[in-house]
Design a protein around this motif. Structure first.
Motif, mmCIF file in Angstrom:
data_model
loop_
_atom_site.group_PDB
_atom_site.id
_atom_site.type_symbol
_atom_site.label_atom_id
_atom_site.label_comp_id
_atom_site.label_asym_id
_atom_site.label_seq_id
_atom_site.Cartn_x
_atom_site.Cartn_y
_atom_site.Cartn_z
ATOM 1 N N CYS A 53 -29.389 9.028 -0.604
ATOM 2 C CA CYS A 53 -29.912 9.936 -1.617
ATOM 3 C C CYS A 53 -29.676 11.371 -1.164
ATOM 4 O O CYS A 53 -29.546 11.642 0.039
ATOM 5 C CB CYS A 53 -31.393 9.678 -1.899
ATOM 6 N N ILE A 102 -34.635 15.006 -7.415
ATOM 7 C CA ILE A 102 -33.695 14.340 -6.516
ATOM 8 C C ILE A 102 -32.353 14.304 -7.231
ATOM 9 O O ILE A 102 -32.224 13.704 -8.300
ATOM 10 C CB ILE A 102 -34.154 12.912 -6.169
ATOM 11 N N HIS A 155 -35.788 4.090 -0.623
ATOM 12 C CA HIS A 155 -35.724 5.377 -1.315
ATOM 13 C C HIS A 155 -36.252 5.282 -2.740
ATOM 14 O O HIS A 155 -36.924 6.206 -3.226
ATOM 15 C CB HIS A 155 -34.277 5.873 -1.370
ATOM 16 N N SER A 190 -29.241 9.493 -6.151
ATOM 17 C CA SER A 190 -29.804 8.411 -5.353
ATOM 18 C C SER A 190 -29.106 7.106 -5.698
ATOM 19 O O SER A 190 -29.341 6.533 -6.757
ATOM 20 C CB SER A 190 -31.312 8.270 -5.582
ATOM 21 N N ILE A 244 -38.904 7.909 -4.152
ATOM 22 C CA ILE A 244 -38.430 8.950 -5.066
ATOM 23 C C ILE A 244 -39.215 8.925 -6.381
ATOM 24 O O ILE A 244 -39.540 9.968 -6.956
ATOM 25 C CB ILE A 244 -36.917 8.780 -5.317
#
Length: 412
Positions: free
Chosen positions: A347, A339, A325, A342, A329
């Motif tokens: 996340c 976002i 992730h 996370s 991201i």
């Protein structure tokens, strides 16, 4: 649109073919970078190997019998896929010597591989430079391997070592992914008697040696099909993607349907038929290793689809590759993605965001394909660098997106 054969399934099957003292022909093999590297490795290790026949975007590969011809070969370091050849090389040469991989995650995975070899009675030595394995003396005694947790690579290595030694295997905490299931199906055709349960894999060698040739057809690439389905979904289009077994993409289709994207599977296809986002519900996605679970390699593209298209707050948990992730991201943020939280392996994203084209970097194939999905939904032009990572895993992937109507141009 039709996908090629599965690269992920091809790699273990090529290694398995090298362990059998029989002619094995693999069909529907993709001409991807990973497969070509494995074919080159087979050649460099002097395995009896006939050249491939080109069949559109796929190839048919034939590996000959009598693998002992590779006794004097040097084992080159050709990445993690080459680790699947170690069981065959151990059987042929009696020992192998390898450097440590460059990434910490790969080094941790190799720790599980060494547990497998020690269970077979092989002598394992390590130092700061790498590891050495010396094969145990031949025996027909059963082998019991206890993995601390399911691992795709370690499960495959255990099966391949059992094939090379022709010893009965009892593997605790096996993986249940597509790659292992395809390998087991192929070995059943070779006469191995196999039972895969929830927590135990039992495998016994053939009751008698056979010499006739084998043909192992590869399934369509479920990962590629799923990514293409997500690409169609974010553009609001409709497409039928053929050459993939519906059961291998059923979990992804279920998630897309929950997100209001009309998706259906059949015996050999996945079909996307537009969307009704008023019916969408927030997604809570957890990847898993069992057949029917969402494959960890589908998760990045689905995350991109949810971020750009599906309303609601969605949670994604990837306990298999929990640090993937972070890199994704970071690149999505360049497109303007927000976002909300996370913390590996989870996340949380708010869906339906408007992204703006920018320059982003692909550092590995799954994150790269997710960035392509996000770029298709973004306003304006997006430039993706590092495209070779994607093409290494999926041959002519951008050409397939163009076939579906995407406006993509490769630049030097």
């Amino acid at each position: 649109m039709r996908v090629d054969g599965s690269t992920s399934a091809a790699i273990p099957l090529l290694a398995a073919a090298a362990t059998l003292n029989r002619v094995v022909e693999l069909t529907n093999v993709p001409a991807s970078g990973r497969v070509n590297a494995m074919r080159e490795l087979l050649y460099r290790c002097q395995f009896p190997y006939a050249d491939a026949r080109m069949m559109t975007s796929s190839v048919s590969v034939r590996i000959g019998a009598d693998t002992l011809n590779c006794r004097d070969a040097v084992v080159p370091d050709a990445g993690r896929d080459s680790l699947y050849l170690l069981p065959a090389l151990l059987a042929a040469r009696g020992g192998v010597d390898r450097p440590w991989p460059t990434s910490r995650q790969a080094e941790a995975d190799i720790g599980l591989h060494l547990i497998v070899y020690e269970a077979f009675g092989d002598d394992v030595g390590t130092d700061a430079e790498g590891f050495r394995i010396t094969a145990a003396s031949p025996t027909a005694q059963p082998v019991v391997v206890h993995l601390p947790y399911p691992s795709r690579e370690a499960s495959i290595v255990a099966v391949l070592r059992a094939v090379a030694t022709r010893r009965p295997l009892r593997l605790h905490h096996p993986d249940h992914g597509v790659e292992l299931n395809e390998l087991l199906s192929a070995l059943r055709l070779a006469g191995f008697r196999i039972t895969l349960g929830t927590s135990l894999l039992a495998m016994n060698p053939p009751q008698k040696d056979a010499t006739e040739g084998l043909v192992w057809p590869l399934p369509g690439d479920a990962i590629e099909a799923g990514i293409l389905a997500c690409a169609v979904a974010v553009t609001g289009g409709a497409a039928r993607i053929e050459g993939v077994r519906g059961q291998d993409v059923s979990a992804l289709a279920h998630a897309l349907n929950r997100g209001g994207i009309h998706t259906a599977t059949s015996a050999d296809a996945i079909t996307v038929r537009g969307a009704d986002l008023d019916t969408a519900v927030p997604l809570s996605v957890v990847t898993g290793l069992a057949r029917g679970d969402l494959d960890t390699d589908h998760e990045p593209a689905l995350l991109a689809a949810a971020l750009t298209t599906i309303p609601g707050t969605h949670t994604f948990t990837d306990g298999i590759t929990p640090h993937r992730h972070a890199a994704l991201i970071t690149q999505l943020a360049r497109l303007g993605a927000r976002i909300s939280a996370s913390v590996p392996p989870q996340c949380r994203v708010v869906g339906g965001q408007d992204l703006i084209g920018a320059t982003v970097e692909c550092t590995e194939s799954r994150a790269g394909t997710a960035l392509l999905v996000a770029a298709l939904a973004a306003q304006g032009e997006t430039t993706l660098t590092g495209l070779a990572h994607i093409e290494h895993a999926h041959i002519w992937f951008t050409a397939k997106l163009r076939t579906l109507g995407a406006n993509i141009e490769e630049i030097a």
